[in-house]
Design a protein around this motif. Sequence first.
Motif, PDB file in Angstrom:
ATOM      1  N   UNK A 181       0.861  -1.183   0.000  1.00  0.00           N
ATOM      2  CA  UNK A 181       0.000   0.000   0.000  1.00  0.00           C
ATOM      3  C   UNK A 181       0.902   1.239   0.000  1.00  0.00           C
ATOM      4  N   UNK A 182       0.332   2.361  -0.403  1.00  0.00           N
ATOM      5  CA  UNK A 182       1.113   3.597  -0.367  1.00  0.00           C
ATOM      6  C   UNK A 182       0.605   4.548   0.715  1.00  0.00           C
ATOM      7  N   UNK A 183      -0.477   4.160   1.374  1.00  0.00           N
ATOM      8  CA  UNK A 183      -1.069   5.062   2.374  1.00  0.00           C
ATOM      9  C   UNK A 183      -0.843   4.599   3.809  1.00  0.00           C
ATOM     10  N   UNK A 184       0.002   3.586   3.972  1.00  0.00           N
ATOM     11  CA  UNK A 184       0.302   3.143   5.325  1.00  0.00           C
ATOM     12  C   UNK A 184      -0.628   2.063   5.834  1.00  0.00           C
ATOM     13  N   UNK A 185      -1.636   1.695   5.023  1.00  0.00           N
ATOM     14  CA  UNK A 185      -2.571   0.657   5.456  1.00  0.00           C
ATOM     15  C   UNK A 185      -1.828  -0.682   5.585  1.00  0.00           C
ATOM     16  N   UNK A 186      -1.967  -1.332   6.749  1.00  0.00           N
ATOM     17  CA  UNK A 186      -1.267  -2.602   6.944  1.00  0.00           C
ATOM     18  C   UNK A 186      -2.013  -3.752   6.269  1.00  0.00           C
ATOM     19  N   UNK A 187      -1.451  -4.949   6.373  1.00  0.00           N
ATOM     20  CA  UNK A 187      -2.164  -6.131   5.905  1.00  0.00           C
ATOM     21  C   UNK A 187      -1.819  -6.520   4.486  1.00  0.00           C
ATOM     22  N   UNK A 189       0.626  -7.998   1.403  1.00  0.00           N
ATOM     23  CA  UNK A 189       1.574  -9.109   1.309  1.00  0.00           C
ATOM     24  C   UNK A 189       2.977  -8.597   1.627  1.00  0.00           C
ATOM     25  N   UNK A 190       3.243  -7.386   1.170  1.00  0.00           N
ATOM     26  CA  UNK A 190       4.533  -6.755   1.458  1.00  0.00           C
ATOM     27  C   UNK A 190       4.320  -5.532   2.323  1.00  0.00           C
ATOM     28  N   UNK A 191       5.405  -4.936   2.825  1.00  0.00           N
ATOM     29  CA  UNK A 191       5.269  -3.747   3.679  1.00  0.00           C
ATOM     30  C   UNK A 191       4.720  -2.543   2.902  1.00  0.00           C
ATOM     31  N   UNK A 192       4.050  -1.655   3.625  1.00  0.00           N
ATOM     32  CA  UNK A 192       3.560  -0.434   2.982  1.00  0.00           C
ATOM     33  C   UNK A 192       4.750   0.447   2.603  1.00  0.00           C
ATOM     34  N   UNK A 193       4.564   1.202   1.534  1.00  0.00           N
ATOM     35  CA  UNK A 193       5.638   2.097   1.096  1.00  0.00           C
ATOM     36  C   UNK A 193       5.714   3.341   1.967  1.00  0.00           C
ATOM     37  N   UNK A 194       4.611   3.631   2.647  1.00  0.00           N
ATOM     38  CA  UNK A 194       4.574   4.869   3.424  1.00  0.00           C
ATOM     39  C   UNK A 194       5.534   4.801   4.605  1.00  0.00           C
ATOM     40  N   UNK A 195       6.397   5.782   4.676  1.00  0.00           N
ATOM     41  CA  UNK A 195       7.330   5.870   5.793  1.00  0.00           C
ATOM     42  C   UNK A 195       8.472   4.884   5.733  1.00  0.00           C
ATOM     43  N   UNK A 196       8.549   4.134   4.625  1.00  0.00           N
ATOM     44  CA  UNK A 196       9.555   3.090   4.527  1.00  0.00           C
ATOM     45  C   UNK A 196      10.953   3.669   4.318  1.00  0.00           C
ATOM     46  N   UNK A 197      11.034   4.695   3.472  1.00  0.00           N
ATOM     47  CA  UNK A 197      12.347   5.220   3.127  1.00  0.00           C
ATOM     48  C   UNK A 197      13.046   5.808   4.340  1.00  0.00           C
ATOM     49  N   UNK A 198      14.272   5.363   4.538  1.00  0.00           N
ATOM     50  CA  UNK A 198      15.076   5.914   5.622  1.00  0.00           C
ATOM     51  C   UNK A 198      14.913   5.198   6.947  1.00  0.00           C
ATOM     52  N   UNK A 199      13.993   4.230   6.994  1.00  0.00           N
ATOM     53  CA  UNK A 199      13.752   3.518   8.243  1.00  0.00           C
ATOM     54  C   UNK A 199      14.789   2.397   8.398  1.00  0.00           C
ATOM     55  N   UNK A 200      15.155   2.104   9.633  1.00  0.00           N
ATOM     56  CA  UNK A 200      16.046   0.977   9.888  1.00  0.00           C
ATOM     57  C   UNK A 200      15.179  -0.262  10.092  1.00  0.00           C
ATOM     58  N   UNK A 201      15.492  -1.305   9.353  1.00  0.00           N
ATOM     59  CA  UNK A 201      14.682  -2.521   9.423  1.00  0.00           C
ATOM     60  C   UNK A 201      15.559  -3.711   9.798  1.00  0.00           C
ATOM     61  N   UNK A 202      14.924  -4.717  10.369  1.00  0.00           N
ATOM     62  CA  UNK A 202      15.605  -5.982  10.603  1.00  0.00           C
ATOM     63  C   UNK A 202      15.146  -6.927   9.499  1.00  0.00           C
ATOM     64  N   UNK A 203      16.102  -7.654   8.935  1.00  0.00           N
ATOM     65  CA  UNK A 203      15.765  -8.542   7.832  1.00  0.00           C
ATOM     66  C   UNK A 203      15.654  -9.983   8.323  1.00  0.00           C
ATOM     67  N   UNK A 204      15.080 -10.804   7.467  1.00  0.00           N
ATOM     68  CA  UNK A 204      14.826 -12.193   7.888  1.00  0.00           C
ATOM     69  C   UNK A 204      16.111 -12.968   8.147  1.00  0.00           C
ATOM     70  N   UNK A 205      17.263 -12.473   7.625  1.00  0.00           N
ATOM     71  CA  UNK A 205      18.533 -13.171   7.907  1.00  0.00           C
ATOM     72  C   UNK A 205      19.172 -12.672   9.199  1.00  0.00           C
ATOM     73  N   UNK A 206      18.447 -11.829   9.937  1.00  0.00           N
ATOM     74  CA  UNK A 206      18.937 -11.373  11.234  1.00  0.00           C
ATOM     75  C   UNK A 206      19.720 -10.078  11.172  1.00  0.00           C
ATOM     76  N   UNK A 207      20.106  -9.647   9.991  1.00  0.00           N
ATOM     77  CA  UNK A 207      20.866  -8.397   9.889  1.00  0.00           C
ATOM     78  C   UNK A 207      19.902  -7.213   9.931  1.00  0.00           C
TER      79      UNK A 207
END
Length: 256
Positions: A181-187, A189-207
Amino acid sequence: MSQIPKTERTVLFVALGLMSIFLAAIVYSVSKLGLTVPSCISGVKPFDRGEVIEKGNGQYEIHYLAKMWAFEPEVVELPLGAKVDIYLSSKDVTHGFNIHGTNVNLMAVPGAMNYAQVTFSKPGEYLIVCHEYCGSGHQNMGASIRVLPEGQAPKPIVPLAVEEHKGLQAIKKYGCIACHTIDGAPGGVGPTYKGMYGRTETFTDGTTGVVDEAWIRTSIVKPNAKVIQGYNPVMPALPVTEPEIADIVEYLKTLK
Ligand code: CUA
């Protein structure tokens, strides 16, 4: 009063009389004729295109953009009695703005916004001219306002289409919004694009890592290299071109 010579007394009375007339004229023009002093508006970002906004009840707002050598919008149709707030800005150099038959006479100054209000109580074609020499096309710089006869309604105003961000066009073209989604709506299959840029994320490989240009490029070209925790590695690789990737990156930056 008796000590004042007669001539001086006359002068005094005439002066007082004139002052009262001027004062009455100002009060009358403001209250009865609705004349306002043209003013410069601060705190408003100058717009980059012309627009007519219908506000209902015969009220309109027109954003005039002066540029070498035309006014935008060029022709405006209004119903009789239209009360118009005019906002004027310039795209390049200083231009003049005078609506014939009205008291609207403004300057279009780059980076600034000028304002005037006018009510059209007579039908007809009102010419708008640039009265400030602004270059070789100055004499051709004009526009008009067509005030329709009583009972005639102007064509409905079609709001100007806002051009879609190229990155959003690419996202739609490849069907990305089916899962993101582009409006932050959850649910999704993949993460929403809203607010994604610049965020620190944990990946499935633990990094962990920051969602930046490099990560976005990798995730488009090799989708399942660094999957954000909580999501499944199901994104397909798509033939997104380099310029499209750059557009998508720019677009995601705007989704704060
Ligand atoms: Cu614009 Cu003269």
